[in-house]
Scaffold this active site. Sequence first.
Site, mmCIF file in Angstrom:
data_model
loop_
_atom_site.group_PDB
_atom_site.id
_atom_site.type_symbol
_atom_site.label_atom_id
_atom_site.label_comp_id
_atom_site.label_asym_id
_atom_site.label_seq_id
_atom_site.Cartn_x
_atom_site.Cartn_y
_atom_site.Cartn_z
ATOM 1 C CB SER A 1 17.061 43.287 26.001
ATOM 2 O OG SER A 1 15.819 42.730 25.601
ATOM 3 C CE LYS B 1 19.665 41.326 31.443
ATOM 4 N NZ LYS B 1 18.994 40.504 32.484
ATOM 5 C CG HIS C 1 19.899 44.847 28.960
ATOM 6 N ND1 HIS C 1 20.904 43.956 28.649
ATOM 7 C CD2 HIS C 1 18.745 44.121 28.991
ATOM 8 C CE1 HIS C 1 20.388 42.748 28.474
ATOM 9 N NE2 HIS C 1 19.082 42.824 28.679
#
Length: 392
Positions: free
Chosen positions: A182, A240, A210
């Site tokens: 990340s 996300k 992610h």
Amino acid sequence: MTQNTDYLREKYREMDDRGETWPLNQLETATQARPTVEGREVIMLASNNYLDLANDPRLQEAAIDAIERFGVGAGSDWSIAGYTILQDELHETIASFKGTEAGLSYQTGFAVNAGLLPQLLEAGDVYVSDELNHGSIIDGIRLSPADSLVYDHSDMADLEDTLRTAREEYERIIVVTDGVFSMDGDVAKLDEIQTLAEEYDAMTYVDDCHGEGVLGEGHGITAEFGLEDDVDFQMGSFSKACGGFGGMLAGDQHVIDFAYNTSRTWLLSAGYPPAIAAANKRALEIVDDEPSRVRELWEKRDYFASELESIGFDTGNSETPIVPAMVGESTAAQKLAERLFEEGVFALAIVYPMVARGKARIRNQINVGLTDEDLNEALRVYEDVGRELDLV
């Protein structure tokens, strides 16, 4: 006289002097490509909202419908009285989306790692963990009775050496890695990790927070490498690219059964609101149905990264829509972030302890809602401010 908390004031002051504190910035609109933050319209480069779904009307519609059917709060822990048909529908969608037998939602992605990792291994077992894994992985492993070994970041030779040593000493081994790291935006060598794990009779656990919506045509890193049937534990996030909230776990049915019966974060935390479950399900369906959204994200990412490098910024090891501008010292990164914001670009400094001291950076996160005009304006500001601060 008893001790008081004054020492914390001094600790905070020292952190602030080193540029290692985190300012809180208030959004006054929905998170979007050009939100209003602290009274200023800015270009958003600080959000995980990769696919621009956080304010999508289809997610809003699903959430509103769920509120009308089930109310606002879950009313209890999922394990007691907070579980609805919406959760079953979401869990089936997770499994389909990740290509596994079963799926499970958690209150957050952090809660998956902090709740599940302490339960998977026992004394006499060992976790083998990448040195740059997320803090939630580190905390989860610390709570486990198992030992832990750390291998150099994405160094497959060191991983093999570590596995060889572990195989001689421990009964069970789980290799744990982020899918997309990340802070740097690089991608784990999951194909090589899986091969080594199988060679040394180890299990694999991947944090794909992610990666969903980004890799594997949106389905994440296991889809990217064709390893949906091989990785033992796939965890991820709705917060996300999916634009919703919460964490997820995918795997075999017995893995899911074990997970929700042992993870304290799942058993002892209130279920998230029904509206969230419905919106999360709709988000996975949209990612599945609209691969063009993912392709457009990559086009914008590649353009921004290339242009930022041409200005003179070092983007480190980035391979994804996480595109850092490496700075070095925390105070310099904080000053760059401050000046960017003053010029209309919202991109935060990432400093210790999120990254090692001396490796502070601005973490830019590209989302598909950014127009070419937005990206070019952000790049212009980067060039002007970078020259002003002698960074390029």
